[in-house]
Design a protein around this motif. Structure first.
Motif, PDB file in Angstrom:
ATOM      1  N   GLY A   1       0.819  -1.212   0.000  1.00  0.00           N
ATOM      2  CA  GLY A   1       0.000   0.000   0.000  1.00  0.00           C
ATOM      3  C   GLY A   1       0.846   1.252   0.000  1.00  0.00           C
ATOM      4  N   GLU A   2       1.945   1.234   0.756  1.00  0.00           N
ATOM      5  CA  GLU A   2       2.838   2.393   0.813  1.00  0.00           C
ATOM      6  C   GLU A   2       3.540   2.603  -0.532  1.00  0.00           C
ATOM      7  N   VAL A   3       3.893   1.506  -1.200  1.00  0.00           N
ATOM      8  CA  VAL A   3       4.537   1.606  -2.510  1.00  0.00           C
ATOM      9  C   VAL A   3       3.571   2.213  -3.526  1.00  0.00           C
ATOM     10  N   ILE A   4       2.315   1.738  -3.518  1.00  0.00           N
ATOM     11  CA  ILE A   4       1.299   2.298  -4.417  1.00  0.00           C
ATOM     12  C   ILE A   4       1.161   3.796  -4.179  1.00  0.00           C
ATOM     13  N   ASP A   5       1.125   4.188  -2.921  1.00  0.00           N
ATOM     14  CA  ASP A   5       0.998   5.601  -2.566  1.00  0.00           C
ATOM     15  C   ASP A   5       2.150   6.402  -3.156  1.00  0.00           C
ATOM     16  N   SER A   6       3.354   5.855  -3.072  1.00  0.00           N
ATOM     17  CA  SER A   6       4.527   6.553  -3.610  1.00  0.00           C
ATOM     18  C   SER A   6       4.507   6.551  -5.137  1.00  0.00           C
ATOM     19  N   LEU A   7       4.060   5.450  -5.730  1.00  0.00           N
ATOM     20  CA  LEU A   7       3.978   5.381  -7.190  1.00  0.00           C
ATOM     21  C   LEU A   7       3.026   6.438  -7.743  1.00  0.00           C
ATOM     22  N   ILE A   8       1.918   6.650  -7.031  1.00  0.00           N
ATOM     23  CA  ILE A   8       0.928   7.632  -7.488  1.00  0.00           C
ATOM     24  C   ILE A   8       1.570   9.010  -7.645  1.00  0.00           C
ATOM     25  N   ASN A   9       2.490   9.327  -6.752  1.00  0.00           N
ATOM     26  CA  ASN A   9       3.129  10.647  -6.799  1.00  0.00           C
ATOM     27  C   ASN A   9       4.049  10.820  -8.002  1.00  0.00           C
ATOM     28  N   THR A  10       4.383   9.717  -8.679  1.00  0.00           N
ATOM     29  CA  THR A  10       5.231   9.808  -9.879  1.00  0.00           C
ATOM     30  C   THR A  10       4.401   9.939 -11.152  1.00  0.00           C
ATOM     31  N   VAL A  11       3.067   9.833 -11.045  1.00  0.00           N
ATOM     32  CA  VAL A  11       2.182   9.895 -12.211  1.00  0.00           C
ATOM     33  C   VAL A  11       1.768  11.341 -12.467  1.00  0.00           C
ATOM     34  N   ARG A  12       1.911  11.791 -13.699  1.00  0.00           N
ATOM     35  CA  ARG A  12       1.469  13.127 -14.091  1.00  0.00           C
ATOM     36  C   ARG A  12      -0.047  13.219 -13.953  1.00  0.00           C
ATOM     37  N   ARG A  13      -0.555  14.409 -13.604  1.00  0.00           N
ATOM     38  CA  ARG A  13      -2.010  14.574 -13.538  1.00  0.00           C
ATOM     39  C   ARG A  13      -2.610  14.282 -14.910  1.00  0.00           C
ATOM     40  N   GLY A  14      -3.618  13.426 -14.909  1.00  0.00           N
ATOM     41  CA  GLY A  14      -4.192  12.964 -16.167  1.00  0.00           C
ATOM     42  C   GLY A  14      -3.518  11.725 -16.703  1.00  0.00           C
ATOM     43  N   GLY A  15      -2.435  11.296 -16.033  1.00  0.00           N
ATOM     44  CA  GLY A  15      -1.731  10.089 -16.437  1.00  0.00           C
ATOM     45  C   GLY A  15      -2.362   8.847 -15.839  1.00  0.00           C
ATOM     46  N   TYR A  16      -1.819   7.692 -16.195  1.00  0.00           N
ATOM     47  CA  TYR A  16      -2.443   6.415 -15.849  1.00  0.00           C
ATOM     48  C   TYR A  16      -1.510   5.498 -15.055  1.00  0.00           C
ATOM     49  N   MET A  17      -2.144   4.613 -14.289  1.00  0.00           N
ATOM     50  CA  MET A  17      -1.422   3.549 -13.596  1.00  0.00           C
ATOM     51  C   MET A  17      -2.128   2.231 -13.866  1.00  0.00           C
ATOM     52  N   VAL A  18      -1.331   1.196 -14.125  1.00  0.00           N
ATOM     53  CA  VAL A  18      -1.865  -0.143 -14.348  1.00  0.00           C
ATOM     54  C   VAL A  18      -1.190  -1.091 -13.364  1.00  0.00           C
ATOM     55  N   VAL A  19      -1.977  -1.804 -12.588  1.00  0.00           N
ATOM     56  CA  VAL A  19      -1.448  -2.795 -11.657  1.00  0.00           C
ATOM     57  C   VAL A  19      -1.939  -4.169 -12.094  1.00  0.00           C
ATOM     58  N   GLY A  20      -1.442  -5.205 -11.436  1.00  0.00           N
ATOM     59  CA  GLY A  20      -1.813  -6.564 -11.809  1.00  0.00           C
ATOM     60  C   GLY A  20      -3.246  -6.910 -11.435  1.00  0.00           C
ATOM     61  N   HIS A  21      -3.772  -7.934 -12.109  1.00  0.00           N
ATOM     62  CA  HIS A  21      -5.141  -8.368 -11.836  1.00  0.00           C
ATOM     63  C   HIS A  21      -5.347  -8.710 -10.367  1.00  0.00           C
ATOM     64  N   ALA A  22      -4.349  -9.312  -9.764  1.00  0.00           N
ATOM     65  CA  ALA A  22      -4.521  -9.824  -8.404  1.00  0.00           C
ATOM     66  C   ALA A  22      -4.064  -8.831  -7.345  1.00  0.00           C
ATOM     67  N   GLU A  23      -3.984  -7.558  -7.703  1.00  0.00           N
ATOM     68  CA  GLU A  23      -3.498  -6.541  -6.772  1.00  0.00           C
ATOM     69  C   GLU A  23      -4.575  -5.484  -6.535  1.00  0.00           C
ATOM     70  N   ALA A  24      -4.957  -5.307  -5.282  1.00  0.00           N
ATOM     71  CA  ALA A  24      -5.964  -4.308  -4.932  1.00  0.00           C
ATOM     72  C   ALA A  24      -5.572  -3.701  -3.587  1.00  0.00           C
ATOM     73  N   PHE A  25      -5.298  -2.400  -3.582  1.00  0.00           N
ATOM     74  CA  PHE A  25      -4.817  -1.756  -2.374  1.00  0.00           C
ATOM     75  C   PHE A  25      -5.575  -0.449  -2.133  1.00  0.00           C
ATOM     76  N   PRO A  26      -5.797  -0.092  -0.863  1.00  0.00           N
ATOM     77  CA  PRO A  26      -6.602   1.090  -0.535  1.00  0.00           C
ATOM     78  C   PRO A  26      -6.120   2.383  -1.183  1.00  0.00           C
ATOM     79  N   ALA A  27      -4.798   2.554  -1.351  1.00  0.00           N
ATOM     80  CA  ALA A  27      -4.281   3.808  -1.900  1.00  0.00           C
ATOM     81  C   ALA A  27      -4.805   4.076  -3.304  1.00  0.00           C
ATOM     82  N   LEU A  28      -5.238   3.035  -4.013  1.00  0.00           N
ATOM     83  CA  LEU A  28      -5.765   3.232  -5.358  1.00  0.00           C
ATOM     84  C   LEU A  28      -7.048   4.050  -5.359  1.00  0.00           C
ATOM     85  N   GLN A  29      -7.663   4.193  -4.177  1.00  0.00           N
ATOM     86  CA  GLN A  29      -8.866   5.021  -4.096  1.00  0.00           C
ATOM     87  C   GLN A  29      -8.574   6.481  -4.405  1.00  0.00           C
ATOM     88  N   LYS A  30      -7.311   6.884  -4.378  1.00  0.00           N
ATOM     89  CA  LYS A  30      -6.953   8.251  -4.721  1.00  0.00           C
ATOM     90  C   LYS A  30      -7.098   8.525  -6.223  1.00  0.00           C
TER      91      LYS A  30
END
Length: 382
Positions: free
Chosen positions: A141-170
């Motif tokens: 979850g902490e890694v996802i949170d940090s990854l989000i900060n590297t994404v440009r506004r309007g940009g995209y993130m793709v994670v694996g099918h079997a991965e679901a973490f609360p930070a993705l709610q952002k």
């Protein structure tokens, strides 16, 4: 069909930046480079760069070499191989250098936070697939949170099918082609509007935040009365029971603990209550499976799911969840079997039927997801 055309228009004039986090021996970033060259030449020629990182330096050395055995090409069309690879004397296939030069490889340990792999550069697309399943739930979850900060506004993130973490709610959850992907909002919500991502109980492979209608084609949209899959919080499409049972009370207590961050405490409480009160209820074992999985105890999760299915062979969520766990463990044959079971149970259900233990997931949407997962697994098994 969806992400790259959108990014191509927004990145015009400044170049497209893609990061493959956890690239292993390079198949994913090179596939992206081939895709850009073949299907989006105007993007590829406009200063598109792909950064690929991994913690394993031996893997990175093999990636830079860009030579692969037949195993890396299972499910790949022969014409792609003929167009972009040369056959070596030892039988391996070598990627043409004009494609290989589109990818830059670098060492990066995702467990060292905060992440900044390109010294402050923001990315239009970040892919981090099937990596975080090996981390603890908290660290992932902490890694996802940090990854989000590297994404440009309007940009995209793709994670694996079997991965679901609360930070993705952002992020905005989008849906298409049988899978979920995420976009960073153009404008962050005001503090008064922002929702703090909570610790959620989620089935891997399903979105953890509401699906945005943006960019969805008519065929991708769910029925009007079916929202995005939400965290597993309650039973759906099941009539309320006249009297609350011991199982109902135990489930509520365990969920309350988990929502406050006490995954382990919720697991212990529910396990103790199940044994002490002899709770013979598929919902109890299904929640135990989720809690065990989020505690890093995949074997216990499988055991609990099998108990839930023993009590209710028609529990679609149980078959689907078992499939994702087997897929995560690398057992494509077993994963296919469980997805087929889910598919058979879904076959005759109306598209807008809500599914027990799956939040607001509808039969129509899960049917499409299962079909897509099956096709992917068949490609792996070939």
């Amino acid at each position: 069909e969806r992400i790259l055309p959108d990014l191509g228009s927004s990145a015009r004039g400044r170049g497209l930046r893609i990061w493959c986090a956890g690239c292993s021996t390079g198949e994913e970033p090179y596939s992206l480079a081939i895709l850009l060259r073949d299907e989006f030449p105007e993007i590829a020629s406009a200063d598109a760069t792909i950064l690929a990182t991994d913690v394993n330096t031996d893997f990175l050395a093999r990636a830079v070499e860009a030579r692969y055995t037949a195993w890396s090409f299972r499910g790949v069309e022969p014409e792609i191989i003929e167009r972009h690879f040369s056959r070596l004397a030892d039988g391996r296939l070598e990627l043409h250098r004009d494609i290989a030069r589109m990818v830059t490889f670098r060492t990066c340990n995702l467990a060292r936070l905060p992440l900044d792999p390109a010294e402050g550069i923001e990315f239009d697309l970040v892919l981090c697939r099937n990596v975080l399943i090996y981390f603890s739930f908290k660290l992932a979850g902490e890694v996802i949170d940090s990854l989000i900060n590297t994404v440009r506004r309007g940009g995209y993130m793709v994670v694996g099918h079997a991965e679901a973490f609360p930070a993705l709610q952002k992020l905005e959850a989008l849906y298409g082609k049988g899978t979920f992907f995420y976009r960073r909002p153009l404008v962050d919500p005001r503090p008064s509007q922002a929702r703090r991502p909570r610790l959620t109980l989620s089935i891997p492979g399903l979105a953890v935040s509401p699906v945005s209608p943006a960019l969805l084609t008519p065929s991708d949209k769910a029925p009007a009365n079916a929202a995005a899959p939400s965290p597993v919080r309650r039973r759906t499409s099941v009539a309320p029971r006249a009297r609350r049972s011991a199982a109902d009370e135990a489930l509520d207590e365990a969920r309350t603990l988990a929502d406050k961050g006490g995954i382990e405490e919720g697991l212990r409480l529910l396990s103790d209550r199940a044994e002490r009160d002899n709770l013979v209820d598929e919902r109890v074992f299904f929640l135990l499976a989720i809690l065990a999985d989020e505690s890093g105890r995949a074997e216990d999760a499988v055991r609990y799911l099998k108990k839930a299915l023993f009590l209710d062979k028609g529990l679609i969520a149980g078959h689907y969840y078992l499939g994702t766990l087997c897929e995560r463990d690398g057992d494509a044959k077993a994963a296919s079997r469980h997805f087929r079971n889910a598919g058979r149970l879904l076959a005759d259900l109306p598209d807008d039927r809500l599914l027990p233990e799956m939040g607001d997931m509808t039969a129509g949407r899960l049917r499409e997801i299962v079909e897509t997962r099956m096709m992917e697994l068949e490609a792996v098994e070939k």
